[in-house]
Design a protein around this motif. Structure first.
Motif, mmCIF file in Angstrom:
data_model
loop_
_atom_site.group_PDB
_atom_site.id
_atom_site.type_symbol
_atom_site.label_atom_id
_atom_site.label_comp_id
_atom_site.label_asym_id
_atom_site.label_seq_id
_atom_site.Cartn_x
_atom_site.Cartn_y
_atom_site.Cartn_z
ATOM 1 N N ILE A 138 -16.854 -34.677 21.992
ATOM 2 C CA ILE A 138 -17.555 -33.709 20.989
ATOM 3 C C ILE A 138 -17.616 -32.227 20.976
ATOM 4 N N ASP A 139 -17.284 -32.210 20.152
ATOM 5 C CA ASP A 139 -16.931 -30.391 19.915
ATOM 6 C C ASP A 139 -18.697 -29.865 19.548
ATOM 7 N N PRO A 140 -19.193 -29.592 20.579
ATOM 8 C CA PRO A 140 -19.920 -28.415 20.379
ATOM 9 C C PRO A 140 -20.385 -27.484 18.973
ATOM 10 N N VAL A 141 -18.823 -27.171 18.848
ATOM 11 C CA VAL A 141 -19.189 -26.361 17.689
ATOM 12 C C VAL A 141 -19.404 -27.163 16.455
ATOM 13 N N VAL A 142 -18.873 -28.464 16.640
ATOM 14 C CA VAL A 142 -19.938 -29.256 15.061
ATOM 15 C C VAL A 142 -20.232 -29.541 14.702
ATOM 16 N N VAL A 143 -21.047 -29.741 16.216
ATOM 17 C CA VAL A 143 -22.151 -30.380 16.068
ATOM 18 C C VAL A 143 -23.773 -29.008 15.332
ATOM 19 N N THR A 144 -22.904 -27.916 16.124
ATOM 20 C CA THR A 144 -23.418 -26.905 15.970
ATOM 21 C C THR A 144 -23.715 -26.458 14.473
ATOM 22 N N THR A 145 -22.215 -26.444 13.712
ATOM 23 C CA THR A 145 -22.272 -26.058 12.624
ATOM 24 C C THR A 145 -22.692 -27.494 11.506
ATOM 25 N N ILE A 146 -22.808 -29.039 11.885
ATOM 26 C CA ILE A 146 -24.221 -29.686 11.196
ATOM 27 C C ILE A 146 -25.182 -28.710 11.577
ATOM 28 N N ALA A 147 -25.894 -29.036 12.470
ATOM 29 C CA ALA A 147 -27.251 -28.609 12.649
ATOM 30 C C ALA A 147 -27.719 -27.502 11.458
ATOM 31 N N ALA A 148 -26.675 -26.442 11.372
ATOM 32 C CA ALA A 148 -26.694 -25.147 10.838
ATOM 33 C C ALA A 148 -26.442 -25.402 9.052
ATOM 34 N N ALA A 149 -25.547 -27.095 8.884
ATOM 35 C CA ALA A 149 -25.759 -27.044 7.415
ATOM 36 C C ALA A 149 -27.299 -27.808 7.320
ATOM 37 N N ILE A 150 -27.611 -28.440 7.687
ATOM 38 C CA ILE A 150 -29.560 -29.006 7.799
ATOM 39 C C ILE A 150 -29.994 -28.022 7.923
ATOM 40 N N ARG A 151 -30.055 -26.874 8.975
ATOM 41 C CA ARG A 151 -31.399 -25.928 8.478
ATOM 42 C C ARG A 151 -31.390 -25.670 6.890
ATOM 43 N N ASP A 152 -30.420 -24.941 6.851
ATOM 44 C CA ASP A 152 -30.093 -24.329 5.657
ATOM 45 C C ASP A 152 -30.114 -24.823 4.448
ATOM 46 N N GLU A 153 -29.342 -26.027 4.331
ATOM 47 C CA GLU A 153 -29.657 -27.315 3.324
ATOM 48 C C GLU A 153 -28.788 -26.476 2.380
ATOM 49 N N HIS A 154 -26.910 -27.061 3.252
ATOM 50 C CA HIS A 154 -26.164 -26.846 2.699
ATOM 51 C C HIS A 154 -25.382 -28.470 2.707
ATOM 52 N N TYR A 155 -24.536 -28.658 1.770
ATOM 53 C CA TYR A 155 -24.042 -29.311 1.504
ATOM 54 C C TYR A 155 -22.345 -29.294 2.434
ATOM 55 N N LEU A 156 -22.224 -30.944 3.215
ATOM 56 C CA LEU A 156 -21.484 -30.689 4.673
ATOM 57 C C LEU A 156 -20.174 -31.245 3.265
ATOM 58 N N ARG A 157 -18.932 -30.667 3.967
ATOM 59 C CA ARG A 157 -17.619 -31.279 3.681
ATOM 60 C C ARG A 157 -16.315 -31.884 5.387
ATOM 61 N N PHE A 158 -16.439 -33.135 4.805
ATOM 62 C CA PHE A 158 -15.886 -33.447 6.128
ATOM 63 C C PHE A 158 -14.488 -34.764 5.850
ATOM 64 N N ASP A 159 -13.570 -34.776 6.098
ATOM 65 C CA ASP A 159 -13.106 -35.963 6.381
ATOM 66 C C ASP A 159 -13.604 -37.077 6.894
ATOM 67 N N TYR A 160 -13.306 -38.073 7.108
ATOM 68 C CA TYR A 160 -13.798 -39.248 7.506
ATOM 69 C C TYR A 160 -13.291 -40.602 8.143
#
Length: 328
Positions: free
Chosen positions: A141-163
Motif C-alpha cells: 500500500i502506497d502511503p500517499v494513496v491512503v493519505t490522498t483518499i483520507a484527504a478527499a473524505i475529509r474535504d468531501e471531494h469526489y475521488l476518481r480512479f481506475d479499478y
C-alpha cells in the motif's frame, strides 16, 4: 536557565493535556506569576510551538496548528509504548521505511534509562509472522494513496480512479470511476474504501486495486450511510464480492450454530431448515477457504466453486495418507 527550561517543559506538558488553559490557572499550577507565564508562552512560540491566546476576562491559551511539527512531549510510559509499537506493530505493508525513520528519530531523543527499557523488550521479544492466516502475500500500500483518499473524505471531494480486480481485467480500456468517498477501513491486512458510486449505490473498493487519477477538487453533498455502520457494511460486502475466491457451502448445522462460530460480517448465512444452512464466504486463496470451513467443526458440502471441490479432494487424500502411514 535550567529552571526555566524545566518550567517550559512542564508548561508544554500541561497545555498538551487539555485544549485550553487560563493564564491564572497555569501560573497557579507552576507556582509563578501570570507575567512569567506570558514570557514563557513567548519562548514557546520562538521554539516553534504555535500558541493561540484569547484575551479578556475569560481569556485562555491553547496550542494551535503550526506549519511544522514541534517536538512532542511524552511521559516515560508513552515513550516506551510508542517505541515498542513501532518495532513490533504489524503496521501497513509499504510503510515499513517510514516507520523505521520515525523509530530512529524517537530513539535519538529517548533518555538512556528509557532506551535501555526499549532495547530490553526488543532483544527478548519474538514476534510471529503477520501473514499466519494466509498463504497470500500482503499487498503493498502506497502511503500517499491512503493519505490522498483520507484527504478527499475529509474535504468531501469526489475521488476518481481506475479499478482493476486481478483476474477480471477487461480486454479494452475502461473509464475511471467517480465516487463519493466516506470511510477507510483496515481489515485482515487490507485497506478498503466505502463510497457511493455515480448511481448512488454503496460500494466497497480495495485500495491496492485502485489507481488514483488527478484530484477532482469537486465537492459533493454528503449523504452518509443511514446507520453509520461502515465497518459491518464493508465486511459484509467483502464477504460476498470482495475476495479473489468466493465459496457457497451447505453446512449441516443450524444457522444459529454457524453464526456462533464466525463473525456475522465475514460470511452470509442463509437458513435452510433447523439442521441445515448455506454459508457464502470467501478469501484470497483456495487454501485459506479450506482452512476456514474446516475450522467450523461441522459436516458440509461445497456447492461452488468447482476448484474448491478439487482442492478439498487433494487435502482429503493427503490426510488419509497421513492416517494410513500410522497404521502400516
Amino acid at each position: 536557565m535550567r529552571e526555566t527550561s524545566s518550567r517550559l517543559l512542564s508548561l508544554l506538558a500541561l497545555m498538551q493535556s487539555r485544549p485550553a488553559w487560563p493564564g491564572s490557572e497555569l501560573a497557579e499550577r507552576l507556582g509563578v506569576s501570570t507575567r512569567t507565564i506570558r514570557n514563557d508562552i513567548d519562548r514557546l512560540r520562538e521554539l516553534g510551538y504555535p500558541v493561540d491566546a484569547t484575551r479578556g476576562a475569560a481569556g485562555y491559551y491553547q496550542l494551535g496548528v503550526g506549519a511544522k511539527l514541534p517536538p512532542l512531549l511524552l511521559d516515560d510510559e508513552e515513550a516506551v509504548a510508542v517505541a515498542v509499537g513501532l518495532r513490533t506493530g504489524a503496521g501497513v505493508s509499504g510503510m515499513e521505511e517510514s516507520s523505521g525513520r520515525a523509530l530512529a528519530k524517537l530513539e535519538q531523543v529517548l533518555p538512556h534509562r528509557l532506551r535501555r527499557q526499549v532495547n530490553a523488550i526488543h532483544t527478548t521479544l519474538s514476534k510471529g509472522p503477520d501473514n499466519t492466516g494466509s498463504n497470500v502475500p500482503d499487498p503493498e500500500i502506497d502511503p500517499v494513496v491512503v493519505t490522498t483518499i483520507a484527504a478527499a473524505i475529509r474535504d468531501e471531494h469526489y475521488l476518481r480512479f481506475d479499478y482493476a480486480v486481478p483476474g477480471q481485467e477487461s480486454s479494452g480500456p475502461s473509464l475511471p470511476l467517480l465516487v463519493e468517498p466516506y470511510r477507510l477501513m483496515s481489515w485482515q491486512r487490507y485497506w478498503y474504501l466505502a463510497a457511493r458510486d455515480e448511481a448512488g449505490e454503496w460500494r466497497t473498493y480495495r485500495v491496492d486495486w485502485m489507481d488514483l487519477r488527478m484530484a477532482t477538487g469537486r465537492k459533493y453533498k454528503p449523504r452518509p450511510m443511514p446507520d453509520g455502520d461502515y465497518t459491518n457494511f464493508v465486511m459484509r460486502d467483502v464477504a460476498t464480492a470482495g475476495w479473489k475466491v468466493h465459496a457457497r457451502i451447505t453446512v449441516f448445522a443450524s444457522a444459529e450454530e454457524v453464526l456462533a462460530r464466525i463473525h456475522a460480517a465475514v460470511g452470509i448465512v442463509e437458513s435452510v431448515d433447523e439442521k441445515t444452512c448455506v454459508l457464502v464466504t470467501g478469501a484470497e486463496s483456495l487454501e485459506v477457504v479450506a482452512v476456514y470451513i474446516g475450522m467450523l467443526g461441522f459436516d458440509f458440502h461445497v456447492t461452488a466453486p468447482e476448484a474448491l471441490v478439487d482442492h478439498l479432494k487433494i487435502i482429503g487424500e493427503r490426510y488419509l495418507r497421513a492416517i494410513e502411514s500410522r497404521t502400516d
